[in-house]
Design a protein around this motif. Sequence first.
Motif, mmCIF file in Angstrom:
data_model
loop_
_atom_site.group_PDB
_atom_site.id
_atom_site.type_symbol
_atom_site.label_atom_id
_atom_site.label_comp_id
_atom_site.label_asym_id
_atom_site.label_seq_id
_atom_site.Cartn_x
_atom_site.Cartn_y
_atom_site.Cartn_z
ATOM 1 N N LYS A 85 -48.000 -5.635 -40.306
ATOM 2 C CA LYS A 85 -49.229 -5.974 -39.577
ATOM 3 C C LYS A 85 -49.171 -7.369 -38.982
ATOM 4 N N THR A 88 -47.394 -6.816 -35.746
ATOM 5 C CA THR A 88 -48.274 -6.119 -34.811
ATOM 6 C C THR A 88 -49.284 -7.072 -34.201
ATOM 7 N N PHE A 192 -44.810 2.684 -29.625
ATOM 8 C CA PHE A 192 -45.037 1.368 -30.215
ATOM 9 C C PHE A 192 -43.711 0.761 -30.630
ATOM 10 N N PRO A 248 -47.447 0.582 -36.542
ATOM 11 C CA PRO A 248 -48.153 -0.703 -36.423
ATOM 12 C C PRO A 248 -48.707 -1.211 -37.753
#
Length: 378
Positions: A85, A88, A192, A248
């Motif tokens: 995270k 991300t 992603f 993500p």
Amino acid sequence: MSLLKQSLAFTLLAISFVAPAAQSEWVAKYTQEIKAQAKQKKLPGFAFVMVERDQESTFTFYGKTDRHGTPIDKETVFRLASVSKTFTAAFVAKEIEENKFTWENSLQDLLPDYQFDNYADTPILLEHLIGQSTGFIPNAYDNLIEANYKLPRVLQHLEKLDSLCKPGVCYTYQNTFFGVLEEYYRGKETSFADEITNNLIKPLKMPTASVGMEALMASKKWAKPHAAIDKNRWVSVKVKDNYYKYNPAAGINASAADMEIWLKAMLVEYPKIINQDLVTAITTPRVKTKREMYRREWRKVIKDAHYALGWRVYNVDDIEIIYHGGWVQGYRADVAFSPELGVGYAMLMNAESNLINEITADFWKGQIKAYRATNNAN
């Protein structure tokens, strides 16, 4: 108190009296202690890196990739789990710098076919997603991730949830909501994984970082996951792909070599890729996280705790520590840095050991004592 704990306590106490020249000495003692504790608990292995501005980084390795594997080294790849995270957040912030998003984009903007909003006047925004303040019950439908439900089906379940609070008001940690980003890029006929690799990982020249289960298992050297079967007994287990469907949230893999670069980036040593404004944006405290103040190994020193954007922010004895942890089956990871101290820390384990909580807290307690001792000496 065990002899190991006594020894570590004496080490940390000694830090109060160190001069700047002795900084490397206490770090050496600290790494010796964590190796001893790992040996006592028969951990499969770990990789540790400490980054310090204008200094050579410190690496420490222990154990093997698995029982019959190779010794863990600088380029052995681990799963980062929720430490993903932090990547991300930085990636999205870079997308915003390039005017591809704004933090005020709603999830409705990103995925028009879904409707997550419960308040017409307060839609769920991208900043609420990355900042863990969507307003829904924490860890909503993680059980469906673990049951390997397909991502669109999980998002359909999220549409039916009632809110605990308005978006942006309370801390409500999630994994499933990060599937919005996964689906968004899929709808753009990309992924992603490809986008964060091309726009963040490759520009930073991380030698072994990757995204996804296949990429982990294709690594030249990677640490196999281990689960506890008894006290201080570990067994190798298979890599699960469930959380990899939410890259993500938990899909990035990295080695100690990669984490050295990541920490330097957070300390703004690669300003052409990650600048100070970006770091400030993702580490500014947003929602209060009261439960973090009662974490066993931290509670005596934490004065305040918040979630920012992809990062936790702790006030530890009046020093700001930017932190995140990760945990999936067979792996634990911690990463943290202090802009004020100019220090970064990462610990990667191929075992689900709570020892990581203790040694991470001890590291920062020790660093702060050393910092204070240095300032007092001057």
